[in-house]
Design an enzyme around this catalytic site. Structure first.
Site, short mmCIF file in Angstrom:
data_model
loop_
_atom_site.label_atom_id
_atom_site.label_comp_id
_atom_site.label_asym_id
_atom_site.label_seq_id
_atom_site.Cartn_x
_atom_site.Cartn_y
_atom_site.Cartn_z
CG ASP A 7 -5.60 3.82 1.75
OD1 ASP A 7 -4.43 3.91 1.33
OD2 ASP A 7 -6.14 4.71 2.45
NE ARG A 8 0.52 2.60 6.48
CZ ARG A 8 1.77 3.06 6.46
NH1 ARG A 8 2.75 2.25 6.10
NH2 ARG A 8 2.04 4.30 6.79
CG ASP A 9 -1.22 5.86 6.17
OD1 ASP A 9 -0.98 4.99 7.03
OD2 ASP A 9 -0.35 6.36 5.45
CE1 TYR A 46 3.44 13.02 3.19
CE2 TYR A 46 3.38 14.90 4.68
CZ TYR A 46 3.22 14.36 3.42
OH TYR A 46 2.83 15.16 2.38
CD GLN A 60 3.31 5.07 3.34
OE1 GLN A 60 3.98 5.79 4.07
NE2 GLN A 60 2.03 4.82 3.59
CB SER A 61 4.30 11.00 -1.29
OG SER A 61 3.61 11.69 -0.26
CB CYS A 96 3.59 4.11 -4.72
SG CYS A 96 4.37 5.16 -5.97
NE ARG A 148 1.28 10.52 -5.66
CZ ARG A 148 1.17 10.55 -4.33
NH1 ARG A 148 1.79 9.63 -3.61
NH2 ARG A 148 0.48 11.48 -3.72
CE LYS A 149 -3.43 3.97 -2.66
NZ LYS A 149 -4.04 3.54 -1.39
CG ASP A 163 -8.84 7.15 3.61
OD1 ASP A 163 -8.11 6.74 2.67
OD2 ASP A 163 -8.42 7.91 4.50
#
Length: 171
Positions: free
Chosen positions: A12-14, A23, A56-57, A93, A111-112, A137
């Site tokens: 996962d990134r963030d 964001y 990435q909503s 996503c 989308r997870k 996380d």
């Protein structure tokens, strides 16, 4: 044929590779998690593929554009390359069912907690699923891993490299 399969780590990134600031898309606000670059290098050195899977909503919410995500991921890749590390593919996503931007307002299996990003990577790369895992996380990261037939590991905080090394040793 089986010998050509490689294990992979799906990050996962963030909140895993970088400090989660709501964001995030601006390079000047990006902060690597402690040990993140070293963790990616350890994954590379162990012969694993390294992937990023990130919701990435903010795109659907009209806060930034897909081009901003590409710019940030290109910058991340250059930072990693300077330290001899690499991400083999970045997946994201941009969709969200409550999005404000019409073309991004939808339910997506990418989308997870849905496993679409992982499944797309499994179709594209020769991944040994039995030796691969997701590092996230949030519960949604672990649910996506499970839905794709992978183990999920929750990273809370600390040094990401120290968190990853024993997981690679078990593989």
């Amino acid at each position: 044929m089986g010998g050509s399969l490689q294990p992979a780590v799906f990050f996962d990134r963030d909140g895993v590779l970088n400090v989660d600031s709501e964001y995030l898309f601006e390079i000047d606000k990006f902060l690597w998690i402690y040990g993140a670059i070293e963790a990616v290098k350890a994954v590379n050195d162990a012969g694993y593929l390294a992937f990023v899977i990130t919701n990435q909503s903010g795109v659907a919410r009209g806060l930034y554009e897909e081009a901003d995500i590409h710019r940030l991921h290109d910058w991340m890749a250059s930072q990693l390359a300077a330290r001899g590390a690499r991400i083999d593919a970045f997946e994201y996503c941009p969709f969200h069912p409550d999005g404000l931007v019409d073309r991004y307002r939808r339910v997506s299996d990418r989308r997870k907690p849905q496993p679409g990003m992982i499944m797309d990577l499994l179709k594209t790369f020769p991944v040994d699923v039995s030796r691969s895992f997701v590092v996230g996380d949030r519960p949604s990261d672990i649910e996506a891993a499970r839905a794709a037939g992978l183990t999920g590991h929750v990273f809370v905080d600390g040094n990401l490299r120290d968190f990853i090394l024993p997981l690679l040793a078990n593989g």
